[in-house]
Design a protein around this motif. Structure first.
Motif, mmCIF file in Angstrom:
data_model
loop_
_atom_site.group_PDB
_atom_site.id
_atom_site.type_symbol
_atom_site.label_atom_id
_atom_site.label_comp_id
_atom_site.label_asym_id
_atom_site.label_seq_id
_atom_site.Cartn_x
_atom_site.Cartn_y
_atom_site.Cartn_z
ATOM 1 N N GLY A 176 0.798 -1.192 0.124
ATOM 2 C CA GLY A 176 -0.039 0.060 0.092
ATOM 3 C C GLY A 176 0.953 1.373 0.077
ATOM 4 O O GLY A 176 0.510 2.295 -0.755
ATOM 5 N N LYS A 177 1.850 1.326 0.722
ATOM 6 C CA LYS A 177 2.899 2.618 0.836
ATOM 7 C C LYS A 177 3.370 2.712 -0.622
ATOM 8 O O LYS A 177 3.487 3.967 -1.033
ATOM 9 C CB LYS A 177 3.836 2.044 1.743
ATOM 10 C CG LYS A 177 4.916 3.444 1.934
ATOM 11 C CD LYS A 177 5.813 3.113 3.138
ATOM 12 C CE LYS A 177 6.728 4.456 3.318
ATOM 13 N NZ LYS A 177 7.817 4.118 4.201
ATOM 14 N N LEU A 178 3.728 1.642 -1.363
ATOM 15 C CA LEU A 178 4.425 1.791 -2.534
ATOM 16 C C LEU A 178 3.642 2.321 -3.466
ATOM 17 O O LEU A 178 3.613 3.383 -4.474
ATOM 18 C CB LEU A 178 5.047 0.831 -3.188
ATOM 19 C CG LEU A 178 5.660 0.764 -4.317
ATOM 20 C CD1 LEU A 178 6.848 1.969 -4.580
ATOM 21 C CD2 LEU A 178 6.557 -0.590 -4.763
ATOM 22 N N GLU A 179 2.065 1.748 -3.750
ATOM 23 C CA GLU A 179 1.194 2.284 -4.496
ATOM 24 C C GLU A 179 0.931 3.779 -4.135
ATOM 25 O O GLU A 179 0.814 4.679 -5.229
ATOM 26 C CB GLU A 179 -0.238 1.573 -4.189
ATOM 27 C CG GLU A 179 -0.007 0.047 -4.773
ATOM 28 C CD GLU A 179 -1.209 -0.676 -4.683
ATOM 29 O OE1 GLU A 179 -2.317 0.078 -3.893
ATOM 30 O OE2 GLU A 179 -1.211 -1.871 -5.180
ATOM 31 N N GLU A 180 0.795 4.259 -3.068
ATOM 32 C CA GLU A 180 0.451 5.713 -2.543
ATOM 33 C C GLU A 180 1.681 6.544 -3.015
ATOM 34 O O GLU A 180 1.661 7.635 -3.688
ATOM 35 C CB GLU A 180 0.335 5.909 -1.376
ATOM 36 C CG GLU A 180 -0.142 7.111 -0.704
ATOM 37 C CD GLU A 180 -1.302 7.519 -1.309
ATOM 38 O OE1 GLU A 180 -1.562 8.733 -1.432
ATOM 39 O OE2 GLU A 180 -2.231 6.782 -1.549
ATOM 40 N N GLU A 181 2.895 5.969 -3.057
ATOM 41 C CA GLU A 181 4.136 6.615 -3.588
ATOM 42 C C GLU A 181 3.987 6.832 -4.958
ATOM 43 O O GLU A 181 4.250 8.031 -5.692
ATOM 44 C CB GLU A 181 5.542 6.094 -3.068
ATOM 45 C CG GLU A 181 6.539 6.913 -3.301
ATOM 46 C CD GLU A 181 7.717 5.838 -3.485
ATOM 47 O OE1 GLU A 181 8.728 6.033 -4.026
ATOM 48 O OE2 GLU A 181 7.842 4.954 -2.441
ATOM 49 N N MET A 182 3.769 5.858 -5.741
ATOM 50 C CA MET A 182 3.746 5.961 -7.054
ATOM 51 C C MET A 182 2.216 7.022 -7.590
ATOM 52 O O MET A 182 2.775 7.760 -8.476
ATOM 53 C CB MET A 182 3.437 4.696 -7.731
ATOM 54 C CG MET A 182 4.513 3.603 -7.570
ATOM 55 S SD MET A 182 5.818 4.312 -8.512
ATOM 56 C CE MET A 182 6.963 4.760 -7.295
ATOM 57 N N ARG A 183 1.251 7.022 -6.723
ATOM 58 C CA ARG A 183 0.302 7.781 -7.152
ATOM 59 C C ARG A 183 0.781 9.352 -6.989
ATOM 60 O O ARG A 183 0.275 10.240 -7.841
ATOM 61 C CB ARG A 183 -1.062 7.582 -6.437
ATOM 62 C CG ARG A 183 -1.740 6.342 -6.660
ATOM 63 C CD ARG A 183 -3.151 6.263 -6.004
ATOM 64 N NE ARG A 183 -3.656 4.817 -6.255
ATOM 65 C CZ ARG A 183 -3.752 3.798 -5.656
ATOM 66 N NH1 ARG A 183 -2.852 3.801 -4.493
ATOM 67 N NH2 ARG A 183 -4.300 2.808 -5.888
ATOM 68 N N GLU A 184 1.168 9.575 -6.111
ATOM 69 C CA GLU A 184 1.699 11.058 -5.724
ATOM 70 C C GLU A 184 2.711 11.311 -6.794
ATOM 71 O O GLU A 184 2.752 12.485 -7.311
ATOM 72 C CB GLU A 184 2.358 10.896 -4.302
ATOM 73 C CG GLU A 184 1.715 10.828 -3.464
ATOM 74 C CD GLU A 184 0.624 12.107 -3.151
ATOM 75 O OE1 GLU A 184 0.684 12.876 -3.735
ATOM 76 O OE2 GLU A 184 -0.461 11.802 -2.501
#
Length: 426
Positions: free
Chosen positions: A264-272
């Motif tokens: 989840g953290k990596l997905e949020e990072e990529m969205r940003e």
């Protein structure tokens, strides 16, 4: 008691027999063993006795091959399909050839820009000088003045035609297109080589590489007539040299299914990162590209207009009613045309526009690549998360810690408040 004086074993195809010779008191025994022919398996003779081999084979009714061809059939799971490897090597050779073609044509079109710029400026300045000389000699009149007027007019008209053609094809922009094409084909060449070196390529890899080659051919065409890219589009759009993003195969780095490095953290990072790229980097290059396009349009129109006006002025030099303005127009307009031409093609404004358009396309490709991974719900079909994060960081010229800091800063603030851009390369 009979004495055994001699015995012999004779191999023949008949059954065994024995006989008694009364005169010599000799026992003659003949043992007929089966002849070892090509129909007998040698490995079977080692593992089984002769008797069992005789009982298990019928040599008169069956013909056996000494080699079982089924044992030499390749198992598809043991290695890559040879045809797939051959196809990838064929694509590899075609890509290498395209790299050389785009490199050579790029150098040729860069020479066009230099030679045309020098030739047109020489014609324009020579015509302006001849117009001035004709104006100073107009008092005496005569054939020399007429010759100067005619020569300057012809030179201005020639410069107008050559400049119009040059402004239409934009040689500096063409050269930049070929440089970009050579760069992306080199990158594709390395990708194909990596697939071959890693082993186990699939038919889907061949299809994907073919689509990338054709997409690059369409994005950066080699011919000019009928296939040249629009040099003055109505709207600035990012360059697109890749095929449509397709769904990936469910395969990890080791070919096995399982955890793929995403959380989840990596997905949020990529969205940003996507939001940052879209609203900062790509938007900025599109804005700069729009300005370069407007400037190039203005210069491309101004140059031929000025040389045309100079040709008109030179034609009326020495006329009693139009002499004053004709001289000014013939000399000044020619000098201004030379300045405009030098600014447009000497500073390669068309190349600058193509560079901005290509950079915007680079960020668009990153955006689509990240989105295609995030949209895919099946984690096993995504690229490996750890590897993908590293690739994004390298493409932006950042370390992994800098990339994560950028995502954290953009999530805590509005994009307008963050001054830095996602990329540190360009």
């Amino acid at each position: 008691m009979a004495t055994l004086q001699n015995s012999s074993i004779v191999c023949s195809s008949s059954s065994s027999s024995s006989s008694w010779d009364r005169r010599g008191g000799i026992i003659r025994a003949t043992l007929n063993a089966p002849r070892i022919t090509k129909n007998m398996s040698l490995s079977g003779l080692r593992s089984k006795g002769i008797v069992e081999e005789l009982e298990s084979h019928n040599f008169t009714d069956r013909k056996l091959s000494p080699i079982n061809i089924n044992t030499f059939k390749r198992n598809d799971n043991d290695g890559p399909e040879p045809l797939v490897i051959a196809k990838l090597y064929a694509i590899l050779e075609a890509v290498a050839d395209r790299v050389e073609m785009h490199k050579n044509i790029g150098e040729q079109r860069n020479n066009w820009n230099s030679l045309l710029l020098t030739s047109i400026n020489a014609l324009t300045l020579a015509a302006a000088a001849m117009t001035g000389i004709a104006a100073t000699s107009a008092v005496g009149g005569g054939a020399p003045v007429a010759a100067l007027k005619l020569s300057s007019t012809v030179m201005y008209l020639s410069a107008t035609g050559m400049l119009s053609l040059m402004n239409k094809i934009q040689p500096s922009q063409l050269a930049e297109e070929q440089r970009n094409a050579a760069r992306w084909f080199k990158q594709l060449h390395n990708q194909i080589q990596t697939i071959i070196d890693m082993g186990n390529p699939a038919t889907s890899d061949v299809k994907e590489m073919m689509e990338k080659v054709l997409a690059l051919d369409k994005a950066y065409p080699l011919p000019l007539l009928g296939a040249m890219l629009e040099k003055f589009p109505a709207n600035v759009e990012p360059a697109v040299w890749w095929p449509e993003q397709r769904r990936r195969q469910a395969k990890g780095l080791d070919g096995k299914k399982g955890w793929n490095g995403w959380n989840g953290k990596l997905e949020e990072e990529m969205r940003e990162i996507i939001g940052f790229i879209r609203k900062k980097d790509k938007a900025d290059y599109l804005r700069l590209g729009g300005k370069a396009l407007k400037l190039n349009k203005f210069l491309a129109i101004s140059g031929p207009v000025l040389t045309g006006l100079a040709a008109l002025g030179s034609a009326f030099v020495g006329s009693p009613n139009h002499d004053s303005w004709a001289v000014v127009l013939g000399v000044v307009a020619g000098a201004l045309a030379s300045v405009v031409n030098t600014f447009e093609h000497g500073w390669q404004v068309g190349m600058v526009f193509e560079m901005y358009r290509s950079n915007a396309g680079f960020f668009k490709l990153m955006e689509e690549s990240i989105e295609s991974n995030l949209i895919e719900k099946d984690m096993e079909r995504r690229e490996n998360g750890e590897l993908f994060e590293m690739e994004v960081a390298l493409q932006l010229g950042r370390s992994l810690s800098q990339l994560r800091d950028l995502a954290d800063s953009s999530s805590g603030k509005a994009e307008e408040e963050v001054e830095e851009f996602a990329s540190k390369l360009f």
